[in-house]
Design a protein around this motif. Structure first.
Motif, PDB file in Angstrom:
ATOM      1  N   MET A   1      32.625  30.455  87.062  1.00  0.00           N
ATOM      2  CA  MET A   1      33.180  29.790  85.883  1.00  0.00           C
ATOM      3  C   MET A   1      34.112  30.732  85.141  1.00  0.00           C
ATOM      4  N   ARG A   2      35.063  30.132  84.442  1.00  0.00           N
ATOM      5  CA  ARG A   2      35.837  30.871  83.449  1.00  0.00           C
ATOM      6  C   ARG A   2      35.273  30.491  82.081  1.00  0.00           C
ATOM      7  N   VAL A   3      34.823  31.501  81.324  1.00  0.00           N
ATOM      8  CA  VAL A   3      34.093  31.271  80.083  1.00  0.00           C
ATOM      9  C   VAL A   3      34.815  31.965  78.941  1.00  0.00           C
ATOM     10  N   LEU A   4      34.991  31.268  77.829  1.00  0.00           N
ATOM     11  CA  LEU A   4      35.481  31.883  76.597  1.00  0.00           C
ATOM     12  C   LEU A   4      34.313  32.026  75.644  1.00  0.00           C
ATOM     13  N   LEU A   5      34.044  33.262  75.207  1.00  0.00           N
ATOM     14  CA  LEU A   5      32.967  33.542  74.274  1.00  0.00           C
ATOM     15  C   LEU A   5      33.533  33.887  72.906  1.00  0.00           C
ATOM     16  N   SER A   6      32.801  33.487  71.863  1.00  0.00           N
ATOM     17  CA  SER A   6      33.164  33.863  70.501  1.00  0.00           C
ATOM     18  C   SER A   6      31.893  33.884  69.669  1.00  0.00           C
ATOM     19  N   ASN A   7      32.037  34.130  68.364  1.00  0.00           N
ATOM     20  CA  ASN A   7      30.867  34.143  67.481  1.00  0.00           C
ATOM     21  C   ASN A   7      31.321  34.190  66.028  1.00  0.00           C
ATOM     22  N   ASP A   8      30.365  34.355  65.111  1.00  0.00           N
ATOM     23  CA  ASP A   8      30.730  34.605  63.712  1.00  0.00           C
ATOM     24  C   ASP A   8      30.153  35.927  63.203  1.00  0.00           C
ATOM     25  N   ASP A   9      29.488  36.681  64.075  1.00  0.00           N
ATOM     26  CA  ASP A   9      28.898  37.962  63.678  1.00  0.00           C
ATOM     27  C   ASP A   9      29.821  39.145  63.974  1.00  0.00           C
ATOM     28  N   GLY A  10      30.964  38.882  64.578  1.00  0.00           N
ATOM     29  CA  GLY A  10      31.926  39.936  64.828  1.00  0.00           C
ATOM     30  C   GLY A  10      31.989  40.354  66.279  1.00  0.00           C
ATOM     31  N   VAL A  11      33.141  40.910  66.656  1.00  0.00           N
ATOM     32  CA  VAL A  11      33.434  41.199  68.053  1.00  0.00           C
ATOM     33  C   VAL A  11      32.504  42.260  68.644  1.00  0.00           C
ATOM     34  N   HIS A  12      31.883  43.089  67.808  1.00  0.00           N
ATOM     35  CA  HIS A  12      30.999  44.145  68.313  1.00  0.00           C
ATOM     36  C   HIS A  12      29.514  43.784  68.177  1.00  0.00           C
ATOM     37  N   ALA A  13      29.189  42.530  67.866  1.00  0.00           N
ATOM     38  CA  ALA A  13      27.801  42.126  67.625  1.00  0.00           C
ATOM     39  C   ALA A  13      26.977  42.183  68.907  1.00  0.00           C
ATOM     40  N   ALA A  14      25.714  42.555  68.747  1.00  0.00           N
ATOM     41  CA  ALA A  14      24.816  42.664  69.898  1.00  0.00           C
ATOM     42  C   ALA A  14      24.593  41.318  70.578  1.00  0.00           C
ATOM     43  N   GLY A  15      24.543  40.242  69.811  1.00  0.00           N
ATOM     44  CA  GLY A  15      24.339  38.922  70.403  1.00  0.00           C
ATOM     45  C   GLY A  15      25.475  38.506  71.306  1.00  0.00           C
ATOM     46  N   LEU A  16      26.706  38.884  70.945  1.00  0.00           N
ATOM     47  CA  LEU A  16      27.865  38.573  71.775  1.00  0.00           C
ATOM     48  C   LEU A  16      27.831  39.376  73.072  1.00  0.00           C
ATOM     49  N   LYS A  17      27.446  40.622  72.985  1.00  0.00           N
ATOM     50  CA  LYS A  17      27.352  41.458  74.182  1.00  0.00           C
ATOM     51  C   LYS A  17      26.281  40.925  75.139  1.00  0.00           C
ATOM     52  N   ALA A  18      25.154  40.470  74.578  1.00  0.00           N
ATOM     53  CA  ALA A  18      24.097  39.899  75.427  1.00  0.00           C
ATOM     54  C   ALA A  18      24.588  38.634  76.120  1.00  0.00           C
ATOM     55  N   LEU A  19      25.373  37.836  75.416  1.00  0.00           N
ATOM     56  CA  LEU A  19      25.902  36.604  75.994  1.00  0.00           C
ATOM     57  C   LEU A  19      26.857  36.924  77.141  1.00  0.00           C
ATOM     58  N   ALA A  20      27.708  37.909  76.945  1.00  0.00           N
ATOM     59  CA  ALA A  20      28.629  38.303  78.014  1.00  0.00           C
ATOM     60  C   ALA A  20      27.856  38.775  79.244  1.00  0.00           C
ATOM     61  N   GLU A  21      26.791  39.527  79.041  1.00  0.00           N
ATOM     62  CA  GLU A  21      25.981  40.015  80.159  1.00  0.00           C
ATOM     63  C   GLU A  21      25.304  38.869  80.902  1.00  0.00           C
ATOM     64  N   ALA A  22      24.955  37.802  80.181  1.00  0.00           N
ATOM     65  CA  ALA A  22      24.282  36.667  80.816  1.00  0.00           C
ATOM     66  C   ALA A  22      25.213  35.908  81.755  1.00  0.00           C
ATOM     67  N   PHE A  23      26.516  36.070  81.580  1.00  0.00           N
ATOM     68  CA  PHE A  23      27.496  35.427  82.464  1.00  0.00           C
ATOM     69  C   PHE A  23      28.017  36.405  83.514  1.00  0.00           C
ATOM     70  N   HIS A  24      27.188  37.363  83.887  1.00  0.00           N
ATOM     71  CA  HIS A  24      27.561  38.330  84.915  1.00  0.00           C
ATOM     72  C   HIS A  24      27.960  37.595  86.195  1.00  0.00           C
ATOM     73  N   GLY A  25      29.115  37.970  86.730  1.00  0.00           N
ATOM     74  CA  GLY A  25      29.615  37.314  87.930  1.00  0.00           C
ATOM     75  C   GLY A  25      30.625  36.239  87.642  1.00  0.00           C
TER      76      GLY A  25
END
Length: 254
Positions: A1-25
């Motif tokens: 898949m091609r996935v666009l991720l965003s959030n409201d906690d900021g580009v360096h937020a831990a929740g965003l990083k965890a989400l990116a890791e969950a789409f590994h591959g």
């Protein structure tokens, strides 16, 4: 898949990083606010310029709101290669019930759906310290299902996940959640008054069986709630057809 991720906690937020890791591959792109924008709702910056900074490959910061970030992601960064899904989160705390009216997390996903892409907002309904891994993995699994079984029109799903392993989920209606009506008055060191709305953080969740609040907070299940992009109140619309405004001519509906 091609996935666009965003959030409201900021580009360096831990929740965003965890989400990116969950789409590994998968092909993951991130366009998010450069700082926390919680409770910014669906604000969009129309009266000032925005700056876009690439902080890492496929990872961008926007000095604006969550809505700005997704708008820029879809109409600039990925304008020639639309993503299969937009996912916003993982938010640092719940977005239950009428939280969706204030939430920047939900607004980011909503902008994706408004621009024609299936979208998911995901929040971890837990106090800190946060472990976002389970919520991120559930969101990724749900995103894969959305892409595998695309609905006839863009869908917006609001997801809230309790802490710990996800033992199950429910498709739930929005509940009712309030922060009180208190306005706390204080005085700063220079003698000027200032105010905090909502009191001392006391949250009241109405006990509504089948609601997202009950599902997550009482039954400890993940709640998945489809949100409607058409805000028209259809029952009231039909009621208004019988009304007249004295002194003015009513035109028939087309």
């Amino acid at each position: 898949m091609r996935v666009l991720l965003s959030n409201d906690d900021g580009v360096h937020a831990a929740g965003l990083k965890a989400l990116a890791e969950a789409f590994h591959g998968d092909e993951v792109w991130v366009v998010a606010p450069d700082r926390e924008q919680s409770a910014s709702s669906h604000a969009i910056s129309l009266h000032r310029p925005l700056r876009l900074l690439e902080v890492a490959p496929r990872w961008y910061a926007v000095d604006g709101t969550p809505t700005d970030a997704v708008y820029m992601g879809l109409n600039l960064v990925l304008r020639d290669a639309r993503p299969d899904v937009v996912v916003s989160g993982v938010n640092h705390g719940p977005n239950l019930g009428n939280d969706v009216l204030y939430s920047g997390t939900v607004a980011a996903a909503m902008e994706g759906a408004l621009l024609g892409v299936n979208a998911i907002a995901v929040s971890l309904a837990a106090p800190p310290p946060h472990d976002f891994g389970e919520a991120a993995r559930f969101a990724a699994a749900l995103a894969r299902q959305v892409v595998a079984r695309p609905p006839p029109a863009p869908v917006l799903l609001n997801v809230n996940v309790p802490p710990g392993p996800v033992r199950g989920y429910r498709f739930a209606r929005l509940g009712r959640r309030t922060y009180g009506n208190e306005v706390v008055e204080k005085t700063d060191p220079r003698g000027r008054k200032y105010y905090w709305i909502g009191g001392e953080g006391r949250v009241h969740n109405e006990d509504i069986p089948g609601s997202d609040c009950n599902t997550v907070l009482l039954e400890r299940l993940a709640a998945v709630t489809p949100l409607h992009l058409d805000g028209t109140h259809d029952p009231m619309f039909q009621e208004l057809r019988s009304w007249t405004v004295p002194g003015y001519e009513k035109e028939p509906a087309p």
